[in-house]
Design a protein around this motif. Sequence first.
Motif, mmCIF file in Angstrom:
data_model
loop_
_atom_site.group_PDB
_atom_site.id
_atom_site.type_symbol
_atom_site.label_atom_id
_atom_site.label_comp_id
_atom_site.label_asym_id
_atom_site.label_seq_id
_atom_site.Cartn_x
_atom_site.Cartn_y
_atom_site.Cartn_z
ATOM 1 N N ASP A 11 0.828 -1.207 0.000
ATOM 2 C CA ASP A 11 0.000 0.000 0.000
ATOM 3 C C ASP A 11 0.864 1.260 0.000
ATOM 4 O OD1 ASP A 11 -2.337 -1.369 -0.096
ATOM 5 O OD2 ASP A 11 -3.015 -0.860 1.920
ATOM 6 N N SER A 12 1.905 1.250 0.811
ATOM 7 C CA SER A 12 2.785 2.428 0.879
ATOM 8 C C SER A 12 3.509 2.645 -0.447
ATOM 9 C CB SER A 12 3.795 2.276 2.022
ATOM 10 O OG SER A 12 4.678 1.188 1.786
ATOM 11 N N LEU A 13 3.936 1.550 -1.087
ATOM 12 C CA LEU A 13 4.595 1.669 -2.392
ATOM 13 C C LEU A 13 3.627 2.199 -3.449
ATOM 14 C CD1 LEU A 13 6.880 -1.474 -2.903
ATOM 15 C CD2 LEU A 13 7.556 0.909 -2.680
ATOM 16 N N LEU A 14 2.407 1.726 -3.412
ATOM 17 C CA LEU A 14 1.407 2.166 -4.381
ATOM 18 C C LEU A 14 1.196 3.674 -4.300
ATOM 19 C CD1 LEU A 14 -0.830 1.566 -6.460
ATOM 20 C CD2 LEU A 14 -2.358 1.081 -4.533
ATOM 21 N N VAL A 15 1.126 4.187 -3.078
ATOM 22 C CA VAL A 15 0.921 5.629 -2.893
ATOM 23 C C VAL A 15 2.151 6.418 -3.328
ATOM 24 C CG1 VAL A 15 0.524 7.453 -1.196
ATOM 25 C CG2 VAL A 15 -0.740 5.295 -1.030
ATOM 26 N N ALA A 16 3.324 5.981 -2.882
ATOM 27 C CA ALA A 16 4.540 6.747 -3.141
ATOM 28 C C ALA A 16 4.992 6.700 -4.594
ATOM 29 C CB ALA A 16 5.668 6.237 -2.239
ATOM 30 N N LEU A 17 4.865 5.532 -5.224
ATOM 31 C CA LEU A 17 5.398 5.361 -6.574
ATOM 32 C C LEU A 17 4.357 5.523 -7.675
ATOM 33 C CD1 LEU A 17 7.749 2.269 -6.052
ATOM 34 C CD2 LEU A 17 8.348 4.692 -6.015
ATOM 35 N N PHE A 18 3.068 5.500 -7.317
ATOM 36 C CA PHE A 18 2.043 5.596 -8.365
ATOM 37 C C PHE A 18 1.030 6.710 -8.102
ATOM 38 C CE2 PHE A 18 -1.972 4.293 -10.407
ATOM 39 C CZ PHE A 18 -1.532 4.207 -11.724
ATOM 40 N N VAL A 19 0.390 6.694 -6.931
ATOM 41 C CA VAL A 19 -0.655 7.676 -6.650
ATOM 42 C C VAL A 19 -0.106 9.095 -6.661
ATOM 43 C CG1 VAL A 19 -2.300 8.499 -4.920
ATOM 44 C CG2 VAL A 19 -2.088 6.047 -5.363
ATOM 45 N N ALA A 20 0.985 9.330 -5.932
ATOM 46 C CA ALA A 20 1.567 10.686 -5.879
ATOM 47 C C ALA A 20 1.985 11.187 -7.258
ATOM 48 C CB ALA A 20 2.749 10.705 -4.903
ATOM 49 N N PRO A 21 2.736 10.408 -8.056
ATOM 50 C CA PRO A 21 3.077 10.888 -9.409
ATOM 51 C C PRO A 21 1.856 11.137 -10.289
ATOM 52 C CG PRO A 21 4.504 9.066 -8.779
ATOM 53 C CD PRO A 21 3.427 9.146 -7.738
ATOM 54 N N VAL A 22 0.847 10.261 -10.191
ATOM 55 C CA VAL A 22 -0.363 10.450 -10.996
ATOM 56 C C VAL A 22 -1.047 11.769 -10.641
ATOM 57 C CG1 VAL A 22 -2.731 9.616 -11.313
ATOM 58 C CG2 VAL A 22 -0.810 8.039 -11.518
ATOM 59 N N LEU A 23 -1.109 12.082 -9.352
ATOM 60 C CA LEU A 23 -1.717 13.341 -8.922
ATOM 61 C C LEU A 23 -0.953 14.540 -9.466
ATOM 62 C CD1 LEU A 23 -2.628 12.478 -5.212
ATOM 63 C CD2 LEU A 23 -4.214 12.834 -7.111
ATOM 64 N N VAL A 24 0.370 14.427 -9.560
ATOM 65 C CA VAL A 24 1.171 15.518 -10.119
ATOM 66 C C VAL A 24 0.788 15.758 -11.578
ATOM 67 C CG1 VAL A 24 3.507 16.241 -10.778
ATOM 68 C CG2 VAL A 24 3.100 15.204 -8.535
ATOM 69 N N PHE A 25 0.695 14.691 -12.367
ATOM 70 C CA PHE A 25 0.346 14.823 -13.781
ATOM 71 C C PHE A 25 -1.105 15.278 -13.966
ATOM 72 C CE2 PHE A 25 4.035 11.939 -14.356
ATOM 73 C CZ PHE A 25 4.738 12.694 -15.281
ATOM 74 N N VAL A 26 -2.025 14.731 -13.161
ATOM 75 C CA VAL A 26 -3.431 15.127 -13.268
ATOM 76 C C VAL A 26 -3.598 16.600 -12.896
ATOM 77 C CG1 VAL A 26 -5.742 14.790 -12.312
ATOM 78 C CG2 VAL A 26 -4.337 12.812 -12.883
ATOM 79 N N GLY A 27 -2.891 17.026 -11.862
ATOM 80 C CA GLY A 27 -2.964 18.422 -11.447
ATOM 81 C C GLY A 27 -2.552 19.372 -12.564
ATOM 82 N N GLN A 28 -1.499 19.005 -13.293
ATOM 83 C CA GLN A 28 -1.064 19.821 -14.429
ATOM 84 C C GLN A 28 -2.121 19.835 -15.527
ATOM 85 O OE1 GLN A 28 1.816 21.653 -14.558
ATOM 86 N NE2 GLN A 28 2.130 21.027 -12.443
ATOM 87 N N ALA A 29 -2.768 18.690 -15.730
ATOM 88 C CA ALA A 29 -3.740 18.573 -16.827
ATOM 89 C C ALA A 29 -5.011 19.359 -16.560
ATOM 90 C CB ALA A 29 -4.070 17.105 -17.063
ATOM 91 N N ILE A 30 -5.452 19.443 -15.300
ATOM 92 C CA ILE A 30 -6.724 20.113 -14.993
ATOM 93 C C ILE A 30 -6.549 21.540 -14.508
ATOM 94 C CG2 ILE A 30 -7.786 17.897 -14.435
ATOM 95 C CD1 ILE A 30 -7.578 18.605 -11.482
ATOM 96 N N GLY A 31 -5.311 22.040 -14.553
ATOM 97 C CA GLY A 31 -5.086 23.424 -14.155
ATOM 98 C C GLY A 31 -5.018 23.652 -12.663
ATOM 99 N N GLN A 32 -4.764 22.602 -11.898
ATOM 100 C CA GLN A 32 -4.559 22.711 -10.448
ATOM 101 C C GLN A 32 -3.182 22.138 -10.134
ATOM 102 O OE1 GLN A 32 -6.339 24.286 -8.395
ATOM 103 N NE2 GLN A 32 -8.398 24.413 -9.252
ATOM 104 N N PRO A 33 -2.120 22.875 -10.504
ATOM 105 C CA PRO A 33 -0.770 22.324 -10.398
ATOM 106 C C PRO A 33 -0.391 21.933 -8.977
ATOM 107 C CG PRO A 33 -0.701 24.690 -10.762
ATOM 108 C CD PRO A 33 -2.120 24.262 -10.966
ATOM 109 N N ILE A 34 0.120 20.731 -8.859
ATOM 110 C CA ILE A 34 0.631 20.222 -7.593
ATOM 111 C C ILE A 34 2.028 19.674 -7.858
ATOM 112 C CG2 ILE A 34 -0.531 18.015 -8.020
ATOM 113 C CD1 ILE A 34 -0.655 17.540 -5.054
ATOM 114 N N ASP A 35 2.941 19.941 -6.966
ATOM 115 C CA ASP A 35 4.300 19.430 -7.148
ATOM 116 C C ASP A 35 4.707 18.616 -5.935
ATOM 117 O OD1 ASP A 35 5.108 21.292 -5.135
ATOM 118 O OD2 ASP A 35 5.280 22.849 -6.679
ATOM 119 N N LEU A 36 5.937 18.156 -5.936
ATOM 120 C CA LEU A 36 6.447 17.332 -4.835
ATOM 121 C C LEU A 36 7.183 18.166 -3.794
ATOM 122 C CD1 LEU A 36 7.716 14.216 -6.839
ATOM 123 C CD2 LEU A 36 5.525 14.537 -5.657
ATOM 124 N N ASN A 37 6.899 19.464 -3.778
ATOM 125 C CA ASN A 37 7.489 20.349 -2.770
ATOM 126 C C ASN A 37 6.695 20.237 -1.479
ATOM 127 O OD1 ASN A 37 8.800 22.361 -1.355
ATOM 128 N ND2 ASN A 37 7.610 24.000 -2.311
#
Length: 368
Positions: free
Chosen positions: A293-319
């Motif tokens: 579960d922790s790997l899924l969040v760190a390696l997949f969910v978090a990166p996906v949210l970064v890309f989705v945020g850019q696509a929908i105009g709600q930019p999110i980064d790993l800062n």
Amino acid sequence: MTIKNLIPLVLLVFIPISLAADLLNWGEEAIFLTSTLAIIPLSIWLSTATEKVAVVTGPSVGGLVNALFGNATALIIALMALRKGLVDIVEASITGSILSALLLLLGLAMLTGGLRYKEQEFKPILAKVNGSSMTLAVIAIALPTMVIDTSNIVDAIAIRNLSLVVSAILIVVYGLTLLFSLKTHSYLYEVGLADEEIDGIPSFPEPEPSSKQSWSKLWVWIVVLLASTVAVAFESEMFVAVIESQTQRFGLTPLFTGVILLPLISDVAGYVIVVRLALKNQMDLTVSTATGDSLLVALFVAPVLVFVGQAIGQPIDLNFNTFEVIALAIAVMVTNLISFGGRSNWLDGTLLLATYLILGVAFYYHPA
């Protein structure tokens, strides 16, 4: 059917109640409470359907199903919050989901299992591979924060580009971990499946995968999986619409809301599953579930949210907040120290839970 199995069915009544609260304007408090109670059984059904589909389809396809839907509730809530512009809560929820999986899930399992058995064993390779991958993930997540903390001038575009590159690398790494665990080194992960009923989660006897009955039930569980996903999306939208005002009403910061509150709501099924597996002395599967579960969040969910945020105009980064990075490092370090030996007892579980509680109190009093 036992009382524990009836709980997810009874709680489903809050789905129409939450819809009524929203349509009839019963107030934000009613919407917040009823949507929260509705998300809990939906999370359980979604988790159960994912498990049943994985059992019938086999390890390869089942592994992919788990990868896509294993943390679907948390991902859907995060996506809804991101669409509403609640970037701080979304970033904090990433941290919270990782901390919950490593410390709370694993801690509860080791404590309850250790109270029944003096000592439990599991394959060290499970903790070693997942621990190494989590260490890489935390380092990658910490990089943008370290760049900002060590720079005199902060370039938002540079941080955003760095986050996108790191996110792409993390998704590739997650794909490689799936290839490693499901294909090239699958023999290391032959931990078995729990075929007994899990308390609080609806269960049916599993037929042989080759039988027609098995495949007919597969379609039933696919329908349950899709229906649960859609229902979680609707309930999450109502929940997210009022969460900011309601948490402020109780004096909770967005940091505490994302790190502690959201994971507690979205992963109820996970707590039930790991505790039950630990009580059955199936620690291989327990450790695999929690660290996976922790790997899924760190390696997949978090990166996906970064890309989705850019696509929908709600930019999110790993800062991330510097304290969040420190908390993640502490969680990975403590979990690796306790789990690398391949043995656990009730004291190990207590130490993990104590770490989670201490970090939770720190996040509560953090002024961010």
